[in-house]
Design a protein around this motif. Structure first.
Motif, PDB file in Angstrom:
ATOM      1  N   HIS A 170       0.830  -1.204   0.000  1.00 35.75           N
ATOM      2  CA  HIS A 170       0.000   0.000   0.000  1.00 35.75           C
ATOM      3  C   HIS A 170       0.869   1.261   0.000  1.00 35.75           C
ATOM      4  O   HIS A 170       0.510   2.255  -0.626  1.00 35.75           O
ATOM      5  CB  HIS A 170      -0.937   0.012   1.210  1.00 35.75           C
ATOM      6  CG  HIS A 170      -1.927  -1.112   1.217  1.00 35.75           C
ATOM      7  ND1 HIS A 170      -2.746  -1.421   0.161  1.00 35.75           N
ATOM      8  CD2 HIS A 170      -2.213  -2.023   2.181  1.00 35.75           C
ATOM      9  CE1 HIS A 170      -3.492  -2.455   0.455  1.00 35.75           C
ATOM     10  NE2 HIS A 170      -3.189  -2.854   1.685  1.00 35.75           N
ATOM     11  N   ASP A 200       1.961   1.983  -3.357  1.00 37.29           N
ATOM     12  CA  ASP A 200       0.854   2.517  -4.158  1.00 37.29           C
ATOM     13  C   ASP A 200       0.674   4.025  -3.982  1.00 37.29           C
ATOM     14  O   ASP A 200       0.062   4.665  -4.827  1.00 37.29           O
ATOM     15  CB  ASP A 200      -0.465   1.821  -3.781  1.00 37.29           C
ATOM     16  CG  ASP A 200      -0.501   0.368  -4.232  1.00 37.29           C
ATOM     17  OD1 ASP A 200       0.293  -0.014  -5.119  1.00 37.29           O
ATOM     18  OD2 ASP A 200      -1.343  -0.386  -3.695  1.00 37.29           O
ATOM     19  N   VAL A 201       1.177   4.568  -2.876  1.00 33.71           N
ATOM     20  CA  VAL A 201       1.038   6.015  -2.642  1.00 33.71           C
ATOM     21  C   VAL A 201       2.372   6.741  -2.826  1.00 33.71           C
ATOM     22  O   VAL A 201       2.604   7.783  -2.227  1.00 33.71           O
ATOM     23  CB  VAL A 201       0.436   6.316  -1.243  1.00 33.71           C
ATOM     24  CG1 VAL A 201      -0.970   5.794  -1.131  1.00 33.71           C
ATOM     25  CG2 VAL A 201       1.313   5.783  -0.128  1.00 33.71           C
ATOM     26  N   ASP A 233      -7.972   6.482   0.240  1.00 33.03           N
ATOM     27  CA  ASP A 233      -8.309   5.081   0.506  1.00 33.03           C
ATOM     28  C   ASP A 233      -7.060   4.269   0.853  1.00 33.03           C
ATOM     29  O   ASP A 233      -7.069   3.454   1.771  1.00 33.03           O
ATOM     30  CB  ASP A 233      -8.997   4.446  -0.712  1.00 33.03           C
ATOM     31  CG  ASP A 233     -10.351   5.072  -1.009  1.00 33.03           C
ATOM     32  OD1 ASP A 233     -10.914   5.735  -0.116  1.00 33.03           O
ATOM     33  OD2 ASP A 233     -10.849   4.895  -2.138  1.00 33.03           O
ATOM     34  N   ARG A 234      -6.009   4.499   0.107  1.00 35.33           N
ATOM     35  CA  ARG A 234      -4.760   3.760   0.342  1.00 35.33           C
ATOM     36  C   ARG A 234      -4.139   4.131   1.688  1.00 35.33           C
ATOM     37  O   ARG A 234      -3.632   3.281   2.416  1.00 35.33           O
ATOM     38  CB  ARG A 234      -3.763   4.030  -0.785  1.00 35.33           C
ATOM     39  CG  ARG A 234      -4.280   3.674  -2.156  1.00 35.33           C
ATOM     40  CD  ARG A 234      -4.059   2.210  -2.446  1.00 35.33           C
ATOM     41  NE  ARG A 234      -4.856   1.741  -3.567  1.00 35.33           N
ATOM     42  CZ  ARG A 234      -4.520   1.806  -4.842  1.00 35.33           C
ATOM     43  NH1 ARG A 234      -3.372   2.328  -5.173  1.00 35.33           N
ATOM     44  NH2 ARG A 234      -5.321   1.352  -5.771  1.00 35.33           N
TER      45      ARG A 234
END
Length: 153
Positions: free
Chosen positions: A58, A61-62, A76-77
């Motif tokens: 995660h 992902d950011v 959300d992440r």
């Protein structure tokens, strides 16, 4: 020596032998109990390490380079990362095996807060990198602690 004395001596000997066997069995039971506790602690630490590996995904992902991509929902992440941290922190002890990882995760939470605050303007790459390093260090500490749990002291 009378028959009564002989029976008394035999009774004492049998009692002493029974006591020695009981003590040995109690020690064996205690050792088994400790081994079971250590095994459970090792499983729990390993589970937390796996949860943090998910958090690492995660975190990737950011990444700051994804901040400018369209359609990426950072909120959300970030919420997923926070949830992973919360669950991991609730499972880790303040002292003993895993406590170092707990301290690193609390530092990682601080870096996550710094990173999240930087997002409206421009993603803070340094905070993101520190966040990654702290989580990786926590995973390494947990892996090390897991292997040490069963070692004799």
């Amino acid at each position: 020596m009378s028959f009564s004395d002989f029976i008394t001596i035999v009774g004492v000997i049998v009692t002493v032998i029974s006591m020695a066997i009981s003590i040995r069995q109690a020690r064996s039971a205690f050792k088994s109990s400790q081994d079971a506790k250590n095994a459970m602690a090792a499983v729990q630490l390993a589970a937390v390490a796996e949860r943090l590996k998910s958090a690492q995904e995660h975190i990737r992902d950011v990444a700051p380079d994804r901040f400018s991509q369209r359609g990426v929902k950072f909120a959300d992440r970030l919420a997923l990362i926070r949830r992973e941290f919360d669950i991991a922190l609730s499972a880790l002890p303040k002292t003993g095996g895993g406590s170092d990882a707990r301290m690193q995760l609390t530092d990682a939470q601080s870096e996550l807060n710094i990173y999240q605050k930087s997002l409206p303007l421009m993603a803070d790459a340094i905070a993101w990198q520190k966040l990654q390093v702290l989580v990786q260090d926590a995973i390494s500490d947990l892996t090390s602690a897991t292997s040490k749990v069963g070692e004799p002291k």
